[in-house]
Design a protein around this motif. Structure first.
Motif, PDB file in Angstrom:
ATOM      1  N   LYS A  64       0.905  -1.155   0.078  1.00 47.80           N
ATOM      2  CA  LYS A  64      -0.092   0.137   0.130  1.00 47.80           C
ATOM      3  C   LYS A  64       0.765   1.346   0.031  1.00 47.80           C
ATOM      4  CE  LYS A  64      -1.026  -0.292   4.898  1.00 47.80           C
ATOM      5  NZ  LYS A  64      -2.087  -0.457   5.849  1.00 47.80           N
ATOM      6  N   PRO A  65       0.402   2.325  -0.347  1.00 45.97           N
ATOM      7  CA  PRO A  65       1.347   3.599  -0.694  1.00 45.97           C
ATOM      8  C   PRO A  65       1.704   4.092   0.683  1.00 45.97           C
ATOM      9  CG  PRO A  65      -0.796   3.691  -2.010  1.00 45.97           C
ATOM     10  CD  PRO A  65      -1.052   2.552  -1.127  1.00 45.97           C
ATOM     11  N   VAL A  66       2.775   4.476   0.813  1.00 42.06           N
ATOM     12  CA  VAL A  66       3.246   5.369   1.953  1.00 42.06           C
ATOM     13  C   VAL A  66       3.852   6.713   1.317  1.00 42.06           C
ATOM     14  CG1 VAL A  66       5.170   5.125   3.462  1.00 42.06           C
ATOM     15  CG2 VAL A  66       4.166   3.008   3.110  1.00 42.06           C
ATOM     16  N   ASP A  67       3.549   7.658   2.171  1.00 44.15           N
ATOM     17  CA  ASP A  67       4.185   9.112   1.999  1.00 44.15           C
ATOM     18  C   ASP A  67       5.264   9.665   2.834  1.00 44.15           C
ATOM     19  OD1 ASP A  67       1.118   9.576   2.673  1.00 44.15           O
ATOM     20  OD2 ASP A  67       2.359  10.675   3.611  1.00 44.15           O
ATOM     21  N   LEU A  68       5.952  10.417   2.289  1.00 41.62           N
ATOM     22  CA  LEU A  68       6.992  11.070   2.959  1.00 41.62           C
ATOM     23  C   LEU A  68       6.544  12.533   2.936  1.00 41.62           C
ATOM     24  CD1 LEU A  68       9.745  11.166   4.539  1.00 41.62           C
ATOM     25  CD2 LEU A  68      10.623  11.559   2.434  1.00 41.62           C
ATOM     26  N   GLU A  69       6.265  13.205   4.228  1.00 45.74           N
ATOM     27  CA  GLU A  69       5.566  14.606   4.512  1.00 45.74           C
ATOM     28  C   GLU A  69       6.557  15.536   5.258  1.00 45.74           C
ATOM     29  OE1 GLU A  69       1.809  13.646   5.450  1.00 45.74           O
ATOM     30  OE2 GLU A  69       2.445  13.743   7.860  1.00 45.74           O
ATOM     31  N   TYR A  70       6.282  16.475   5.206  1.00 45.26           N
ATOM     32  CA  TYR A  70       7.364  17.379   6.027  1.00 45.26           C
ATOM     33  C   TYR A  70       6.183  18.156   7.016  1.00 45.26           C
ATOM     34  CZ  TYR A  70      10.172  21.387   7.690  1.00 45.26           C
ATOM     35  OH  TYR A  70      10.655  22.417   8.597  1.00 45.26           O
ATOM     36  N   ASP A  71       6.362  18.286   8.203  1.00 41.94           N
ATOM     37  CA  ASP A  71       5.871  18.685   9.329  1.00 41.94           C
ATOM     38  C   ASP A  71       6.367  19.954   9.752  1.00 41.94           C
ATOM     39  OD1 ASP A  71       4.064  19.370  11.563  1.00 41.94           O
ATOM     40  OD2 ASP A  71       5.279  17.864  12.738  1.00 41.94           O
ATOM     41  N   SER A  72       5.983  21.136   9.243  1.00 41.99           N
ATOM     42  CA  SER A  72       6.763  22.533   9.506  1.00 41.99           C
ATOM     43  C   SER A  72       6.547  22.740  10.964  1.00 41.99           C
ATOM     44  CB  SER A  72       6.224  23.425   8.781  1.00 41.99           C
ATOM     45  OG  SER A  72       4.820  23.651   8.991  1.00 41.99           O
ATOM     46  N   GLY A  74       6.746  20.758  13.523  1.00 46.90           N
ATOM     47  CA  GLY A  74       7.684  19.930  14.596  1.00 46.90           C
ATOM     48  C   GLY A  74       9.156  19.948  13.615  1.00 46.90           C
ATOM     49  N   ASN A  75       9.091  20.540  12.669  1.00 42.84           N
ATOM     50  CA  ASN A  75      10.476  20.584  11.732  1.00 42.84           C
ATOM     51  C   ASN A  75      11.165  19.085  11.626  1.00 42.84           C
ATOM     52  OD1 ASN A  75      12.561  21.821  10.220  1.00 42.84           O
ATOM     53  ND2 ASN A  75      13.708  22.282  12.110  1.00 42.84           N
ATOM     54  N   THR A  93       9.780   9.079  11.967  1.00 42.80           N
ATOM     55  CA  THR A  93      10.033  10.383  11.887  1.00 42.80           C
ATOM     56  C   THR A  93      11.531  10.866  12.004  1.00 42.80           C
ATOM     57  OG1 THR A  93      10.090  10.697  14.390  1.00 42.80           O
ATOM     58  CG2 THR A  93       7.837  11.018  13.158  1.00 42.80           C
ATOM     59  N   LEU A  94      11.853  11.875  11.304  1.00 43.65           N
ATOM     60  CA  LEU A  94      13.167  12.340  11.214  1.00 43.65           C
ATOM     61  C   LEU A  94      13.233  13.781  11.489  1.00 43.65           C
ATOM     62  CD1 LEU A  94      16.302  12.037  10.966  1.00 43.65           C
ATOM     63  CD2 LEU A  94      15.812  12.312   8.448  1.00 43.65           C
ATOM     64  N   LYS A  95      13.836  14.166  12.781  1.00 46.36           N
ATOM     65  CA  LYS A  95      13.836  15.566  13.129  1.00 46.36           C
ATOM     66  C   LYS A  95      15.036  16.271  12.258  1.00 46.36           C
ATOM     67  CE  LYS A  95      12.910  18.961  16.507  1.00 46.36           C
ATOM     68  NZ  LYS A  95      12.154  19.851  15.824  1.00 46.36           N
ATOM     69  N   VAL A  96      14.830  17.277  11.402  1.00 46.27           N
ATOM     70  CA  VAL A  96      15.527  17.967  10.905  1.00 46.27           C
ATOM     71  C   VAL A  96      16.695  18.691  11.600  1.00 46.27           C
ATOM     72  CG1 VAL A  96      16.070  20.242   9.142  1.00 46.27           C
ATOM     73  CG2 VAL A  96      13.868  18.636   9.134  1.00 46.27           C
ATOM     74  N   GLY A 115       3.534  22.933   3.721  1.00 40.29           N
ATOM     75  CA  GLY A 115       2.576  22.439   4.181  1.00 40.29           C
ATOM     76  C   GLY A 115       1.813  21.313   3.360  1.00 40.29           C
ATOM     77  N   SER A 116       1.975  21.375   1.966  1.00 41.50           N
ATOM     78  CA  SER A 116       1.309  20.312   1.255  1.00 41.50           C
ATOM     79  C   SER A 116       2.320  19.613   0.527  1.00 41.50           C
ATOM     80  CB  SER A 116       0.486  21.148   0.395  1.00 41.50           C
ATOM     81  OG  SER A 116       1.432  21.995  -0.588  1.00 41.50           O
TER      82      SER A 116
END
Length: 178
Positions: A64-72, A74-75, A93-96, A115-116
């Protein structure tokens, strides 16, 4: 005549030793701090490449699809999918790194806002393609995911010009995420 033996240091000798130790510390401490920061940055680069690969592998193994997103807020970057009931499920998760600033987001061949930005990995191993640029002063670090293979690479350069990476017949067809 009795000879006196003295033990210990004079004030001048002790002062000289303290000055020498202080000079050595002043020379060594900045190098140790730079080395620590360098190790942290190197570790972040390795983790950034790994989270891209992990997204692809999870999509393939879970079918099934998995997406990588950026959470601004939580950076951080997050791997995300939906559980069988359709609820959000965060996989990793990976903290920047605090010294890096995400500066450009790309989905396929188009720029996106933070954001998108959501880069999809599909069960066939492919992806939407795209990436993210992170900057630190005059340095740029990029995570780029190839659309056809879904393979993530990290470079110390800007994102590639994706207009020369697409077929002349047009962009890839967007796959359904269900």
């Amino acid at each position: 005549m009795a000879r006196s033996t003295r033990s210990g240091f004079t004030l001048i000798e002790a002062s000289v030793i303290i000055v020498i130790v202080g000079l050595m510390a002043a020379a060594i401490v900045p190098k140790l701090l730079a080395f620590t920061r360098s190790n942290e940055a190197r570790s972040f680069v390795q983790k950034l490449a790994a989270i891209g690969g992990e997204g692809r592998e999870l999509a393939i193994t879970s079918s099934k699809p998995v997406d990588l997103e950026y959470d601004s807020t939580g950076n951080q970057f997050r791997l995300h999918t939906l559980d069988p009931e359709g609820a959000d499920k965060y996989l990793d998760t990976l903290k920047v790194d605090s010294e890096l600033t995400p500066s450009r987001f790309l989905i396929g061949t188009k720029d996106s806002d933070p954001g998108s930005w959501k880069l999809n990995f599909y069960p066939d191993g492919s992806s939407d393609g795209g990436g993210v640029e992170l900057t630190q002063q005059n340095n740029t670090l990029s995570l780029y995911v190839d659309a056809t293979t879904g393979i993530a690479t990290v470079t110390q350069d800007q994102l590639p010009d994706t207009t020369v990476l697409t077929w002349t017949a047009g962009d890839y067809i967007h796959r359904a995420t269900s």
